[in-house]
Design a protein around this motif. Structure first.
Motif, PDB file in Angstrom:
ATOM      1  N   GLU A 192      17.896  11.609   0.109  1.00  0.00           N
ATOM      2  CA  GLU A 192      16.921  10.211   0.614  1.00  0.00           C
ATOM      3  C   GLU A 192      16.682   9.331   0.237  1.00  0.00           C
ATOM      4  O   GLU A 192      16.580   9.082  -1.202  1.00  0.00           O
ATOM      5  N   MET A 193      16.228   8.086   0.899  1.00  0.00           N
ATOM      6  CA  MET A 193      15.963   6.756   0.583  1.00  0.00           C
ATOM      7  C   MET A 193      13.962   6.676  -0.069  1.00  0.00           C
ATOM      8  O   MET A 193      13.663   7.299   0.686  1.00  0.00           O
ATOM      9  N   VAL A 194      14.572   6.626  -1.539  1.00  0.00           N
ATOM     10  CA  VAL A 194      13.351   6.560  -2.557  1.00  0.00           C
ATOM     11  C   VAL A 194      12.490   5.654  -2.598  1.00  0.00           C
ATOM     12  O   VAL A 194      11.471   5.025  -2.049  1.00  0.00           O
ATOM     13  N   VAL A 195      13.244   4.440  -2.706  1.00  0.00           N
ATOM     14  CA  VAL A 195      12.975   3.316  -3.368  1.00  0.00           C
ATOM     15  C   VAL A 195      13.597   2.159  -2.266  1.00  0.00           C
ATOM     16  O   VAL A 195      14.492   1.825  -2.767  1.00  0.00           O
ATOM     17  N   ASP A 196      12.529   1.990  -0.891  1.00  0.00           N
ATOM     18  CA  ASP A 196      12.882   1.212  -0.033  1.00  0.00           C
ATOM     19  C   ASP A 196      12.384  -0.457   0.570  1.00  0.00           C
ATOM     20  O   ASP A 196      10.764   0.679   1.007  1.00  0.00           O
ATOM     21  N   SER A 197      11.932  -0.974   1.073  1.00  0.00           N
ATOM     22  CA  SER A 197      11.280  -1.844   1.025  1.00  0.00           C
ATOM     23  C   SER A 197      10.513  -1.654   2.636  1.00  0.00           C
ATOM     24  O   SER A 197       9.598  -1.769   2.888  1.00  0.00           O
ATOM     25  N   THR A 198      11.013  -1.146   2.918  1.00  0.00           N
ATOM     26  CA  THR A 198      10.694  -0.685   4.735  1.00  0.00           C
ATOM     27  C   THR A 198      10.061   0.340   4.705  1.00  0.00           C
ATOM     28  O   THR A 198       8.934   1.023   5.596  1.00  0.00           O
ATOM     29  N   LEU A 199      10.476   1.549   3.384  1.00  0.00           N
ATOM     30  CA  LEU A 199       9.173   2.249   3.674  1.00  0.00           C
ATOM     31  C   LEU A 199       7.797   2.737   2.863  1.00  0.00           C
ATOM     32  O   LEU A 199       6.702   2.930   3.347  1.00  0.00           O
ATOM     33  N   GLN A 200       7.217   0.837   2.409  1.00  0.00           N
ATOM     34  CA  GLN A 200       5.893   0.696   1.644  1.00  0.00           C
ATOM     35  C   GLN A 200       5.088   0.501   3.229  1.00  0.00           C
ATOM     36  O   GLN A 200       4.008   0.210   3.810  1.00  0.00           O
ATOM     37  N   PHE A 201       5.761   0.214   4.418  1.00  0.00           N
ATOM     38  CA  PHE A 201       5.313   0.291   5.811  1.00  0.00           C
ATOM     39  C   PHE A 201       4.636   0.995   5.722  1.00  0.00           C
ATOM     40  O   PHE A 201       3.365   1.071   6.627  1.00  0.00           O
ATOM     41  N   ALA A 202       4.658   2.032   5.816  1.00  0.00           N
ATOM     42  CA  ALA A 202       4.228   3.629   5.675  1.00  0.00           C
ATOM     43  C   ALA A 202       3.016   3.508   4.494  1.00  0.00           C
ATOM     44  O   ALA A 202       2.760   4.709   5.658  1.00  0.00           O
ATOM     45  N   ALA A 203       2.965   2.514   4.442  1.00  0.00           N
ATOM     46  CA  ALA A 203       1.686   2.905   3.408  1.00  0.00           C
ATOM     47  C   ALA A 203       0.383   3.255   3.780  1.00  0.00           C
ATOM     48  O   ALA A 203       0.175   2.255   4.976  1.00  0.00           O
ATOM     49  N   ARG A 204      -1.021   4.263   3.442  1.00  0.00           N
ATOM     50  CA  ARG A 204      -1.979   4.096   4.364  1.00  0.00           C
ATOM     51  C   ARG A 204      -2.531   2.514   3.840  1.00  0.00           C
ATOM     52  O   ARG A 204      -2.571   2.655   3.011  1.00  0.00           O
ATOM     53  N   ARG A 205      -3.445   2.575   4.911  1.00  0.00           N
ATOM     54  CA  ARG A 205      -4.452   1.208   4.359  1.00  0.00           C
ATOM     55  C   ARG A 205      -6.194   1.522   5.594  1.00  0.00           C
ATOM     56  O   ARG A 205      -5.184   1.314   7.095  1.00  0.00           O
ATOM     57  N   ASN A 206      -7.166   1.230   4.752  1.00  0.00           N
ATOM     58  CA  ASN A 206      -8.094   1.600   5.381  1.00  0.00           C
ATOM     59  C   ASN A 206      -8.702   0.485   5.746  1.00  0.00           C
ATOM     60  O   ASN A 206      -9.794   0.779   5.494  1.00  0.00           O
ATOM     61  N   VAL A 207      -8.092  -0.534   5.918  1.00  0.00           N
ATOM     62  CA  VAL A 207      -8.987  -2.110   6.131  1.00  0.00           C
ATOM     63  C   VAL A 207      -8.989  -2.037   7.476  1.00  0.00           C
ATOM     64  O   VAL A 207      -7.788  -1.820   8.229  1.00  0.00           O
ATOM     65  N   PRO A 208     -10.754  -1.742   8.034  1.00  0.00           N
ATOM     66  CA  PRO A 208     -10.133  -2.342   9.459  1.00  0.00           C
ATOM     67  C   PRO A 208     -10.448  -3.277  10.241  1.00  0.00           C
ATOM     68  O   PRO A 208     -10.234  -4.480   9.287  1.00  0.00           O
ATOM     69  N   VAL A 209      -9.500  -3.294  11.317  1.00  0.00           N
ATOM     70  CA  VAL A 209      -8.775  -5.025  11.221  1.00  0.00           C
ATOM     71  C   VAL A 209      -9.262  -4.954  12.997  1.00  0.00           C
ATOM     72  O   VAL A 209      -9.856  -4.137  14.050  1.00  0.00           O
ATOM     73  N   ARG A 210     -10.471  -6.213  13.425  1.00  0.00           N
ATOM     74  CA  ARG A 210     -10.724  -6.588  14.449  1.00  0.00           C
ATOM     75  C   ARG A 210      -9.336  -6.456  15.130  1.00  0.00           C
ATOM     76  O   ARG A 210      -8.075  -7.546  15.222  1.00  0.00           O
ATOM     77  N   TYR A 211      -9.823  -6.150  16.550  1.00  0.00           N
ATOM     78  CA  TYR A 211      -8.756  -6.030  18.025  1.00  0.00           C
ATOM     79  C   TYR A 211      -8.111  -7.588  18.098  1.00  0.00           C
ATOM     80  O   TYR A 211      -8.968  -8.266  18.393  1.00  0.00           O
ATOM     81  N   ASN A 212      -7.035  -7.517  18.165  1.00  0.00           N
ATOM     82  CA  ASN A 212      -6.260  -9.082  19.253  1.00  0.00           C
ATOM     83  C   ASN A 212      -5.101  -8.691  19.410  1.00  0.00           C
ATOM     84  O   ASN A 212      -4.171  -7.671  19.093  1.00  0.00           O
ATOM     85  N   ARG A 213      -4.547  -8.968  20.596  1.00  0.00           N
ATOM     86  CA  ARG A 213      -4.074  -8.740  21.342  1.00  0.00           C
ATOM     87  C   ARG A 213      -2.766  -9.464  21.216  1.00  0.00           C
ATOM     88  O   ARG A 213      -1.354  -8.753  20.827  1.00  0.00           O
ATOM     89  N   GLU A 214      -2.751 -10.611  20.820  1.00  0.00           N
ATOM     90  CA  GLU A 214      -1.529 -10.619  20.541  1.00  0.00           C
ATOM     91  C   GLU A 214      -1.085 -10.387  18.712  1.00  0.00           C
ATOM     92  O   GLU A 214       0.769 -10.007  18.545  1.00  0.00           O
ATOM     93  N   LEU A 215      -1.969 -10.144  17.776  1.00  0.00           N
ATOM     94  CA  LEU A 215      -1.546  -9.444  17.260  1.00  0.00           C
ATOM     95  C   LEU A 215      -0.883  -8.065  17.066  1.00  0.00           C
ATOM     96  O   LEU A 215      -0.252  -7.514  16.530  1.00  0.00           O
ATOM     97  N   TRP A 216      -1.972  -7.009  18.375  1.00  0.00           N
ATOM     98  CA  TRP A 216      -0.413  -5.774  18.366  1.00  0.00           C
ATOM     99  C   TRP A 216       0.607  -5.614  19.112  1.00  0.00           C
ATOM    100  O   TRP A 216       1.719  -5.299  18.947  1.00  0.00           O
ATOM    101  N   GLN A 217       1.054  -6.764  19.424  1.00  0.00           N
ATOM    102  CA  GLN A 217       1.967  -7.489  20.435  1.00  0.00           C
ATOM    103  C   GLN A 217       3.517  -7.843  19.070  1.00  0.00           C
ATOM    104  O   GLN A 217       4.157  -6.568  19.139  1.00  0.00           O
ATOM    105  N   LYS A 218       3.328  -8.385  18.263  1.00  0.00           N
ATOM    106  CA  LYS A 218       3.841  -8.531  17.592  1.00  0.00           C
ATOM    107  C   LYS A 218       4.161  -7.414  16.796  1.00  0.00           C
ATOM    108  O   LYS A 218       4.842  -7.273  16.114  1.00  0.00           O
ATOM    109  N   THR A 219       2.903  -6.880  16.212  1.00  0.00           N
ATOM    110  CA  THR A 219       2.318  -5.210  15.556  1.00  0.00           C
ATOM    111  C   THR A 219       3.912  -4.439  15.926  1.00  0.00           C
ATOM    112  O   THR A 219       4.729  -3.726  15.153  1.00  0.00           O
ATOM    113  N   LEU A 220       3.866  -4.404  17.855  1.00  0.00           N
ATOM    114  CA  LEU A 220       4.643  -3.210  18.349  1.00  0.00           C
ATOM    115  C   LEU A 220       5.782  -3.867  18.181  1.00  0.00           C
ATOM    116  O   LEU A 220       7.066  -2.882  17.751  1.00  0.00           O
TER     117      LEU A 220
END
Length: 225
Positions: free
Chosen positions: A62-90
């Motif tokens: 399995e790939m253990v050290v890869d930059s794309t795996l860091q995006f799956a890290a848990r982030r418990n920081v609440p973010v205010r809803y923003n439609r443009e931000l959600w579109q960019k995120t998707l």
């Protein structure tokens, strides 16, 4: 909606699916299925079971050290809803999945490099150790193939391989049976054609059995006379 990973095998545990085990100290263990829950209760080590992510990581599968795996890290920081931000995120999620899939294919090709050569080497070693079990050609057959190769201008070894393949493909018995048509002479001098089915025996064995049956019938007829 949060998709958590299984505590035992590492697979994604979807909401409303799987099992959640709460320990006395308040720690929660999420399992994707009852199989992982049972292995956890039996105190088995996930690193020693081949179907878990922990084993695959330790074995280098399995790939253990890869930059794309860091995006799956848990982030418990609440973010205010923003439609443009959600579109960019998707869009970023789709792009990240494409990059990860391409990197996984490259990782797999590098990991499996040389596998074909190793399999061929193992097969040749097996053939060399059990060469006495292989079918062999007679001296007359080899001389005939050598003359035939000289006439056609082809390699002798290729003709020998074809001949050995023919010998190996020949089967004396039929597993699924078939039908045989025979002409039988009756005791009164008449001739009749019959069709009989056989299964799992040779045609010659079937004919021998019929010959024995005919001889027994003739003996019975003579006794009655």
């Amino acid at each position: 909606m949060r998709i958590e990973n299984c505590f035992f095998c590492g697979r994604p545990a979807w909401p409303s699916k799987g099992i959640t085990f709460m320990r006395n100290d308040g720690k929660a263990f999420r399992f994707c299925r009852s199989k992982c829950h049972k292995n956890f209760k039996m105190k088995r080590n996930p690193r020693k079971l081949k179907w878990t992510k922990a084993y695959r990581k330790n074995a280098g599968k399995e790939m253990v050290v890869d930059s794309t795996l860091q995006f799956a890290a848990r982030r418990n920081v609440p973010v205010r809803y923003n439609r443009e931000l959600w579109q960019k995120t998707l869009k970023a999620m789709e792009r990240i999945s494409e990059i990860r899939a391409r990197r996984e294919r490259v990782f797999y090709k590098k990991r499996m490099a040389g596998k074909r050569a190793r399999e061929v080497a193992a097969a040749r070693k097996l053939v060399a150790e059990n060469e006495h079990l292989l079918p062999r050609l007679r001296g007359s057959e080899k001389r005939r193939l050598a003359e035939l190769a000289a006439e056609r201008g082809v390699d002798v070894e290729e003709l020998e391989r074809e001949e050995l393949a023919k010998l190996a493909s020949k089967k004396k018995s039929k597993a699924f049976g078939g039908e045989v048509r025979r002409v039988r002479v009756r005791t009164d001098g008449g001739v009749e054609e019959i069709t009989e089915s056989f299964g799992g025996k040779n045609v010659d064995e079937e004919m021998d059995d019929d010959d024995h049956d005919d001889s027994d019938r003739d003996d019975d007829d003579m006794d009655t006379d």
